[in-house]
Design an enzyme around this catalytic site. Structure first.
Site, PDB file in Angstrom:
ATOM      1  N   ASP A 163      11.293  -2.851   2.081  1.00 55.29           N
ATOM      2  CA  ASP A 163      10.355  -3.121   0.983  1.00 55.29           C
ATOM      3  C   ASP A 163      10.263  -4.626   0.739  1.00 55.29           C
ATOM      4  O   ASP A 163      11.247  -5.260   0.353  1.00 55.29           O
ATOM      5  CB  ASP A 163      10.888  -2.398  -0.268  1.00 55.29           C
ATOM      6  CG  ASP A 163      10.000  -2.583  -1.481  1.00 55.29           C
ATOM      7  OD1 ASP A 163       8.976  -3.299  -1.392  1.00 55.29           O
ATOM      8  OD2 ASP A 163      10.339  -2.006  -2.527  1.00 55.29           O
ATOM      9  N   ILE A 164       9.093  -5.177   0.930  1.00 54.95           N
ATOM     10  CA  ILE A 164       8.915  -6.639   0.819  1.00 54.95           C
ATOM     11  C   ILE A 164       9.207  -7.150  -0.589  1.00 54.95           C
ATOM     12  O   ILE A 164       9.581  -8.307  -0.758  1.00 54.95           O
ATOM     13  CB  ILE A 164       7.480  -7.032   1.283  1.00 54.95           C
ATOM     14  CG1 ILE A 164       7.401  -8.524   1.623  1.00 54.95           C
ATOM     15  CG2 ILE A 164       6.431  -6.646   0.241  1.00 54.95           C
ATOM     16  CD1 ILE A 164       6.118  -8.926   2.322  1.00 54.95           C
ATOM     17  N   GLY A 200      -0.722   0.908  -1.614  1.00 56.29           N
ATOM     18  CA  GLY A 200       0.077   0.290  -0.557  1.00 56.29           C
ATOM     19  C   GLY A 200       0.972  -0.829  -1.052  1.00 56.29           C
ATOM     20  O   GLY A 200       1.549  -0.757  -2.149  1.00 56.29           O
ATOM     21  N   VAL A 201       1.074  -1.881  -0.263  1.00 59.46           N
ATOM     22  CA  VAL A 201       1.970  -2.981  -0.614  1.00 59.46           C
ATOM     23  C   VAL A 201       1.468  -3.722  -1.858  1.00 59.46           C
ATOM     24  O   VAL A 201       2.262  -4.232  -2.654  1.00 59.46           O
ATOM     25  CB  VAL A 201       2.176  -3.908   0.617  1.00 59.46           C
ATOM     26  CG1 VAL A 201       0.951  -4.711   0.941  1.00 59.46           C
ATOM     27  CG2 VAL A 201       3.388  -4.795   0.426  1.00 59.46           C
ATOM     28  N   ASP A 202       0.166  -3.751  -2.038  1.00 55.84           N
ATOM     29  CA  ASP A 202      -0.440  -4.372  -3.222  1.00 55.84           C
ATOM     30  C   ASP A 202       0.071  -3.686  -4.494  1.00 55.84           C
ATOM     31  O   ASP A 202       0.529  -4.349  -5.446  1.00 55.84           O
ATOM     32  CB  ASP A 202      -1.969  -4.217  -3.090  1.00 55.84           C
ATOM     33  CG  ASP A 202      -2.756  -5.101  -4.033  1.00 55.84           C
ATOM     34  OD1 ASP A 202      -2.141  -5.909  -4.758  1.00 55.84           O
ATOM     35  OD2 ASP A 202      -3.999  -4.974  -4.047  1.00 55.84           O
ATOM     36  N   SER A 231      -3.502  -5.461   6.825  1.00 54.49           N
ATOM     37  CA  SER A 231      -4.630  -4.654   7.350  1.00 54.49           C
ATOM     38  C   SER A 231      -4.230  -3.376   8.090  1.00 54.49           C
ATOM     39  O   SER A 231      -5.110  -2.602   8.458  1.00 54.49           O
ATOM     40  CB  SER A 231      -5.555  -5.460   8.284  1.00 54.49           C
ATOM     41  OG  SER A 231      -6.410  -6.304   7.550  1.00 54.49           O
ATOM     42  N   GLY A 258      -2.592  -0.731   7.105  1.00 53.34           N
ATOM     43  CA  GLY A 258      -2.474   0.500   6.316  1.00 53.34           C
ATOM     44  C   GLY A 258      -3.858   1.062   6.021  1.00 53.34           C
ATOM     45  O   GLY A 258      -4.561   1.528   6.924  1.00 53.34           O
ATOM     46  N   VAL A 259      -4.254   0.975   4.763  1.00 54.88           N
ATOM     47  CA  VAL A 259      -5.564   1.484   4.319  1.00 54.88           C
ATOM     48  C   VAL A 259      -6.707   0.896   5.163  1.00 54.88           C
ATOM     49  O   VAL A 259      -7.706   1.576   5.421  1.00 54.88           O
ATOM     50  CB  VAL A 259      -5.775   1.124   2.825  1.00 54.88           C
ATOM     51  CG1 VAL A 259      -7.180   1.454   2.360  1.00 54.88           C
ATOM     52  CG2 VAL A 259      -4.760   1.851   1.962  1.00 54.88           C
ATOM     53  N   TYR A 260      -6.555  -0.349   5.607  1.00 55.19           N
ATOM     54  CA  TYR A 260      -7.635  -1.015   6.343  1.00 55.19           C
ATOM     55  C   TYR A 260      -7.655  -0.706   7.845  1.00 55.19           C
ATOM     56  O   TYR A 260      -8.530  -1.192   8.573  1.00 55.19           O
ATOM     57  CB  TYR A 260      -7.590  -2.530   6.101  1.00 55.19           C
ATOM     58  CG  TYR A 260      -8.109  -2.960   4.738  1.00 55.19           C
ATOM     59  CD1 TYR A 260      -8.639  -2.045   3.823  1.00 55.19           C
ATOM     60  CD2 TYR A 260      -8.088  -4.294   4.343  1.00 55.19           C
ATOM     61  CE1 TYR A 260      -9.111  -2.443   2.575  1.00 55.19           C
ATOM     62  CE2 TYR A 260      -8.570  -4.703   3.100  1.00 55.19           C
ATOM     63  CZ  TYR A 260      -9.071  -3.773   2.215  1.00 55.19           C
ATOM     64  OH  TYR A 260      -9.552  -4.178   0.990  1.00 55.19           O
TER      65      TYR A 260
HETATM   66  N1  AR6 Z   1       6.797  -3.403   1.646  1.00 52.57           N
HETATM   67  C1  AR6 Z   1       6.392  -3.735   2.899  1.00 52.57           C
HETATM   68  N2  AR6 Z   1       5.350  -3.170   3.513  1.00 52.57           N
HETATM   69  C2  AR6 Z   1       4.684  -2.195   2.846  1.00 52.57           C
HETATM   70  C3  AR6 Z   1       5.032  -1.788   1.539  1.00 52.57           C
HETATM   71  C4  AR6 Z   1       6.145  -2.437   0.933  1.00 52.57           C
HETATM   72  N3  AR6 Z   1       6.552  -2.123  -0.283  1.00 52.57           N
HETATM   73  N4  AR6 Z   1       4.172  -0.813   1.146  1.00 52.57           N
HETATM   74  C5  AR6 Z   1       3.326  -0.605   2.177  1.00 52.57           C
HETATM   75  N5  AR6 Z   1       3.627  -1.437   3.202  1.00 52.57           N
HETATM   76  P1  AR6 Z   1      -1.714  -1.584   3.017  1.00 52.57           P
HETATM   77  P2  AR6 Z   1      -4.077  -3.048   4.037  1.00 52.57           P
HETATM   78  C6  AR6 Z   1       2.968  -1.585   4.513  1.00 52.57           C
HETATM   79  O1  AR6 Z   1      -2.473  -0.317   2.993  1.00 52.57           O
HETATM   80  O2  AR6 Z   1      -4.157  -2.150   5.219  1.00 52.57           O
HETATM   81  C7  AR6 Z   1      -4.526  -1.772  -0.923  1.00 52.57           C
HETATM   82  O3  AR6 Z   1      -4.945  -0.725  -1.733  1.00 52.57           O
HETATM   83  C8  AR6 Z   1       2.162  -0.435   5.032  1.00 52.57           C
HETATM   84  O4  AR6 Z   1       3.015   0.530   5.639  1.00 52.57           O
HETATM   85  O5  AR6 Z   1      -0.830  -1.906   1.858  1.00 52.57           O
HETATM   86  O6  AR6 Z   1      -4.201  -4.526   4.240  1.00 52.57           O
HETATM   87  C9  AR6 Z   1      -5.184  -3.104  -1.281  1.00 52.57           C
HETATM   88  O7  AR6 Z   1      -5.489  -3.189  -2.667  1.00 52.57           O
HETATM   89  C10 AR6 Z   1       1.268  -1.125   6.063  1.00 52.57           C
HETATM   90  O8  AR6 Z   1       1.970  -1.309   7.300  1.00 52.57           O
HETATM   91  O9  AR6 Z   1      -2.718  -2.870   3.175  1.00 52.57           O
HETATM   92  C11 AR6 Z   1      -6.416  -3.085  -0.432  1.00 52.57           C
HETATM   93  O10 AR6 Z   1      -7.468  -2.402  -1.068  1.00 52.57           O
HETATM   94  C12 AR6 Z   1       1.067  -2.534   5.458  1.00 52.57           C
HETATM   95  O11 AR6 Z   1       2.021  -2.639   4.389  1.00 52.57           O
HETATM   96  C13 AR6 Z   1      -5.999  -2.352   0.809  1.00 52.57           C
HETATM   97  O12 AR6 Z   1      -4.929  -1.508   0.410  1.00 52.57           O
HETATM   98  C14 AR6 Z   1      -0.317  -2.785   4.921  1.00 52.57           C
HETATM   99  O13 AR6 Z   1      -0.844  -1.595   4.335  1.00 52.57           O
HETATM  100  C15 AR6 Z   1      -5.486  -3.289   1.873  1.00 52.57           C
HETATM  101  O14 AR6 Z   1      -5.187  -2.558   3.029  1.00 52.57           O
END
Ligand code: AR6
Length: 183
Positions: free
Chosen positions: A14-15, A36-38, A127, A129-131
């Site tokens: 977890d970052i 997600g991470v946001d 990018s 995850g959701v993207y």
């Molecule tokens: N620590 C580290 N990595 C994580 C964590 C964490 N706590 N949680 C998730 N990840 P994403 P995107 C990883 O979807 O694709 C959001 O809703 C996850 O497994 O967070 O850039 C934003 O508001 C994946 O490998 O980001 C945007 O709308 C990586 O983080 C949209 O999602 C990125 O996944 C951005 O999508």
């Protein structure tokens, strides 16, 4: 686990828990949180982070940070000092400038960190995850940009590439290994 190249380290977890100068958030253009991470970063940093994001100037309605760019805020309740919010591209198959935009996220984030006098930074897999950016392609870009930055800025100490799951860590490690063999 171990560094395959001096200065770049791949870690799993977890970052939000990391004590580095800067953590990078994979945000969206509105910069008002999300999943997600946001979502994890906003939850761990506390409400002040949302207020700081709201204070970032809108370039046009609903856009505080255009895709491929980055913005800096304090990190409030996190162990880090600052959060760099960057907006990765949504994957549409690769023909809409996604590789350049993703590279720009890494570059701008690193430059903002440098401008604050930071020596350490942690990136999530922007990018992927959701993207929906394919993790192996995204990892290649991540390690290339980080490696180039460290070559230009040898006094910068540490770049952590954070994988949330083991599989993502393996993919990053492969990309880092491939980078090593090209030089
Ligand atoms: N620590 C580290 N990595 C994580 C964590 C964490 N706590 N949680 C998730 N990840 P994403 P995107 C990883 O979807 O694709 C959001 O809703 C996850 O497994 O967070 O850039 C934003 O508001 C994946 O490998 O980001 C945007 O709308 C990586 O983080 C949209 O999602 C990125 O996944 C951005 O999508």
């Amino acid at each position: 686990m171990g560094a395959a190249r001096a200065g770049i380290e791949i870690v799993t977890g977890d970052i939000t828990r990391l004590s580095v100068d800067v953590i990078v958030n994979a945000a969206n253009e509105r910069m008002l949180g999300g999943g997600g991470v946001d979502g994890a970063i906003h939850a761990a940093a506390g409400k002040e982070l949302l207020a700081a994001c709201r204070d970032v100037a809108e370039l046009r309605a609903g856009v505080r940070c255009p895709t491929g760019e980055a913005r800096l805020t304090p990190a409030f309740g996190l162990p880090a000092k600052w959060v760099v919010h960057t907006v990765g591209p949504i994957w549409h198959g690769g023909g809409r400038g996604e590789p350049k935009l993703l590279a720009s996220c890494y570059r701008q984030s690193l430059q903002l960190a440098l401008g604050q006098g930071a020596k350490s930074i942690a990136f999530p897999a922007i990018s992927t995850g959701v993207y929906s950016y394919p993790p192996s392609l995204a990892s290649t870009i991540a390690v290339r940009e980080c490696d180039g930055f460290l070559a230009d800025n040898p006094s910068f100490e540490k770049i952590l590439l954070v994988a949330f799951r083991q599989q993502a860590a393996d993919i990053l490690r492969q990309a880092l290994g491939a980078l090593g063999t090209k030089q």
